[in-house]
Motif scaffolding. Structure first.
Motif, PDB file in Angstrom:
ATOM      1  N   VAL A  48       0.834  -1.210   0.000  1.00 39.76           N
ATOM      2  CA  VAL A  48       0.000   0.000   0.000  1.00 39.76           C
ATOM      3  C   VAL A  48       0.869   1.261   0.000  1.00 39.76           C
ATOM      4  CG1 VAL A  48      -1.544   1.330   1.508  1.00 39.76           C
ATOM      5  CG2 VAL A  48      -2.059  -1.065   0.976  1.00 39.76           C
ATOM      6  N   GLY A  49       1.947   1.253   0.775  1.00 36.27           N
ATOM      7  CA  GLY A  49       2.842   2.404   0.820  1.00 36.27           C
ATOM      8  C   GLY A  49       2.479   3.413   1.894  1.00 36.27           C
ATOM      9  N   ASP A  50       3.289   4.432   2.009  1.00 39.53           N
ATOM     10  CA  ASP A  50       3.122   5.454   3.041  1.00 39.53           C
ATOM     11  C   ASP A  50       1.729   6.102   2.965  1.00 39.53           C
ATOM     12  OD1 ASP A  50       5.358   7.188   4.815  1.00 39.53           O
ATOM     13  OD2 ASP A  50       3.507   8.268   4.335  1.00 39.53           O
ATOM     14  N   THR A  51       1.200   6.452   4.141  1.00 36.68           N
ATOM     15  CA  THR A  51      -0.114   7.121   4.202  1.00 36.68           C
ATOM     16  C   THR A  51      -0.155   8.337   3.279  1.00 36.68           C
ATOM     17  OG1 THR A  51      -0.337   6.407   6.495  1.00 36.68           O
ATOM     18  CG2 THR A  51      -1.760   8.210   5.771  1.00 36.68           C
ATOM     19  N   ASN A  52       0.937   9.095   3.266  1.00 37.58           N
ATOM     20  CA  ASN A  52       1.035  10.260   2.394  1.00 37.58           C
ATOM     21  C   ASN A  52       1.619   9.831   1.036  1.00 37.58           C
ATOM     22  OD1 ASN A  52       1.413  12.633   1.121  1.00 37.58           O
ATOM     23  ND2 ASN A  52       2.708  13.561   2.712  1.00 37.58           N
ATOM     24  N   PRO A  53       0.818   9.862  -0.014  1.00 39.31           N
ATOM     25  CA  PRO A  53       1.326   9.413  -1.325  1.00 39.31           C
ATOM     26  C   PRO A  53       2.597  10.133  -1.760  1.00 39.31           C
ATOM     27  CG  PRO A  53      -1.044   9.607  -1.389  1.00 39.31           C
ATOM     28  CD  PRO A  53      -0.616  10.191  -0.065  1.00 39.31           C
ATOM     29  N   ALA A  54       2.782  11.358  -1.292  1.00 38.96           N
ATOM     30  CA  ALA A  54       3.999  12.101  -1.664  1.00 38.96           C
ATOM     31  C   ALA A  54       5.246  11.426  -1.104  1.00 38.96           C
ATOM     32  CB  ALA A  54       3.911  13.543  -1.167  1.00 38.96           C
ATOM     33  N   ALA A  55       5.069  10.639  -0.038  1.00 42.23           N
ATOM     34  CA  ALA A  55       6.201   9.932   0.575  1.00 42.23           C
ATOM     35  C   ALA A  55       6.210   8.451   0.205  1.00 42.23           C
ATOM     36  CB  ALA A  55       6.133  10.086   2.096  1.00 42.23           C
ATOM     37  N   ALA A  56       5.178   8.011  -0.495  1.00 43.82           N
ATOM     38  CA  ALA A  56       5.059   6.577  -0.816  1.00 43.82           C
ATOM     39  C   ALA A  56       5.995   6.214  -1.965  1.00 43.82           C
ATOM     40  CB  ALA A  56       3.613   6.252  -1.178  1.00 43.82           C
ATOM     41  N   ARG A  57       6.673   5.107  -1.811  1.00 40.36           N
ATOM     42  CA  ARG A  57       7.648   4.705  -2.833  1.00 40.36           C
ATOM     43  C   ARG A  57       6.965   4.234  -4.112  1.00 40.36           C
ATOM     44  NH1 ARG A  57      13.022   2.758  -0.349  1.00 40.36           N
ATOM     45  NH2 ARG A  57      12.889   3.786   1.662  1.00 40.36           N
ATOM     46  N   PRO A  58       7.597   4.525  -5.238  1.00 38.26           N
ATOM     47  CA  PRO A  58       7.133   3.921  -6.480  1.00 38.26           C
ATOM     48  C   PRO A  58       7.092   2.396  -6.309  1.00 38.26           C
ATOM     49  CG  PRO A  58       8.846   5.547  -6.943  1.00 38.26           C
ATOM     50  CD  PRO A  58       8.792   5.369  -5.440  1.00 38.26           C
ATOM     51  N   GLY A  59       6.127   1.761  -6.917  1.00 36.25           N
ATOM     52  CA  GLY A  59       5.967   0.318  -6.730  1.00 36.25           C
ATOM     53  C   GLY A  59       4.865   0.005  -5.745  1.00 36.25           C
ATOM     54  N   THR A  60       4.550   0.983  -4.872  1.00 38.41           N
ATOM     55  CA  THR A  60       3.418   0.798  -3.964  1.00 38.41           C
ATOM     56  C   THR A  60       2.153   1.344  -4.631  1.00 38.41           C
ATOM     57  OG1 THR A  60       3.732   2.947  -2.867  1.00 38.41           O
ATOM     58  CG2 THR A  60       4.954   1.065  -1.964  1.00 38.41           C
ATOM     59  N   VAL A  61       0.998   0.918  -4.116  1.00 40.51           N
ATOM     60  CA  VAL A  61      -0.264   1.405  -4.691  1.00 40.51           C
ATOM     61  C   VAL A  61      -0.315   2.923  -4.606  1.00 40.51           C
ATOM     62  CG1 VAL A  61      -2.781   1.405  -4.439  1.00 40.51           C
ATOM     63  CG2 VAL A  61      -1.508  -0.733  -4.164  1.00 40.51           C
ATOM     64  N   ARG A  62      -0.058   3.460  -3.404  1.00 38.98           N
ATOM     65  CA  ARG A  62      -0.143   4.917  -3.254  1.00 38.98           C
ATOM     66  C   ARG A  62       0.976   5.627  -4.002  1.00 38.98           C
ATOM     67  NH1 ARG A  62      -1.524   4.415   3.180  1.00 38.98           N
ATOM     68  NH2 ARG A  62      -3.804   4.278   3.033  1.00 38.98           N
ATOM     69  N   GLY A  63       2.142   5.003  -4.063  1.00 43.59           N
ATOM     70  CA  GLY A  63       3.281   5.608  -4.757  1.00 43.59           C
ATOM     71  C   GLY A  63       3.154   5.579  -6.268  1.00 43.59           C
ATOM     72  N   ASP A  64       2.300   4.703  -6.763  1.00 43.12           N
ATOM     73  CA  ASP A  64       2.100   4.624  -8.214  1.00 43.12           C
ATOM     74  C   ASP A  64       0.821   5.323  -8.678  1.00 43.12           C
ATOM     75  OD1 ASP A  64       4.372   3.076  -8.508  1.00 43.12           O
ATOM     76  OD2 ASP A  64       3.288   1.166  -8.693  1.00 43.12           O
ATOM     77  N   LEU A  65      -0.183   5.381  -7.796  1.00 41.47           N
ATOM     78  CA  LEU A  65      -1.525   5.725  -8.283  1.00 41.47           C
ATOM     79  C   LEU A  65      -2.163   6.941  -7.619  1.00 41.47           C
ATOM     80  CD1 LEU A  65      -2.933   2.046  -8.331  1.00 41.47           C
ATOM     81  CD2 LEU A  65      -1.950   3.302 -10.250  1.00 41.47           C
ATOM     82  N   CYS A  66      -1.484   7.539  -6.628  1.00 46.16           N
ATOM     83  CA  CYS A  66      -2.127   8.620  -5.861  1.00 46.16           C
ATOM     84  C   CYS A  66      -1.189   9.807  -5.715  1.00 46.16           C
ATOM     85  CB  CYS A  66      -2.470   8.158  -4.445  1.00 46.16           C
ATOM     86  SG  CYS A  66      -3.391   6.634  -4.378  1.00 46.16           S
ATOM     87  N   VAL A  67      -1.771  10.965  -5.405  1.00 52.07           N
ATOM     88  CA  VAL A  67      -0.938  12.158  -5.181  1.00 52.07           C
ATOM     89  C   VAL A  67      -1.135  12.825  -3.821  1.00 52.07           C
ATOM     90  CG1 VAL A  67      -0.476  12.777  -7.577  1.00 52.07           C
ATOM     91  CG2 VAL A  67      -2.578  13.576  -6.495  1.00 52.07           C
TER      92      VAL A  67
END
Ligand code: UDP
Ligand code: MG
Length: 161
Positions: free
Chosen positions: A99-118
């Motif tokens: 899923v990645g970090d709660t804050n998409p800005a900090a979420a790594r690429p490869g995670t759902v949030r890091g790939d699909l959210c801002v």
């Protein structure tokens, strides 16, 4: 069946994953399910629901005092969500990584949030953050009869059983 899969500790661990209203509106349901399927986790429960504020306030009751709480409940009740239960070894912690970090800005690429959210206020997905919380969340969102115990033919390929 239980004896059969008892060879690996934690193989039956379960977690609650939800595609939030923004994820459903953005048609990310298939993409998100596919990531969990491809990883090798097993789907044991799935439904599209319009969540009630009562269930949401229970789900997020630890966040009641947070400044973003009322906006969160507003957002989460703004449309249908897809709730699912995934099962497998270490599924709670692995799902959080996926899923990645709660804050998409900090979420790594490869995670759902890091790939699909801002933005943190629209981060598309929820996953339980501990095994104990997963148990509570699964029983909050699902009746026992809605969870299906089934033998996946991929199990012996994914595990040393
Ligand atoms: N949230 C928010 N603003 C914040 C922190 C959290 O809108 O500053 C929302 C966001 O949707 C998040 C949810 O509240 O996913 C629950 O917060 P939590 O800290 O449990 O994050 P999560 O477990 O979802 O990563
Ligand atoms: Mg959380």
């Amino acid at each position: 069946f239980r004896l059969h899969s008892a060879g690996i500790a934690g193989i039956r661990e379960q977690t609650l994953v939800a595609v939030k209203p923004d994820g459903v509106q953005r048609q990310l349901v298939g993409e998100i399910i596919q990531r969990f399927e491809k990883r090798g986790f097993q789907l044991v429960g799935l439904k599209l629901v319009q969540p009630s504020r009562d269930v949401l306030s229970e789900h997020y009751h630890d966040l009641q005092k947070k400044p973003f709480y009322s906006a969160l409940i507003q957002y989460m009740s703004s449309g249908p969500i897809v709730v699912m239960v995934w099962e497998g070894c270490d599924v709670v912690s692995v799902s959080r990584m996926m899923v990645g970090d709660t804050n998409p800005a900090a979420a790594r690429p490869g995670t759902v949030r890091g790939d699909l959210c801002v933005h943190i206020s629209r981060n598309a997905i929820h996953a339980s953050d501990s095994v104990a919380v997963a148990k509570k969340e699964i029983s909050l969102w699902f009746h026992g009869s809605e969870l299906v115990e089934w033998e996946s033919c991929t199990r012996k390929n994914n595990y040393n059983v």
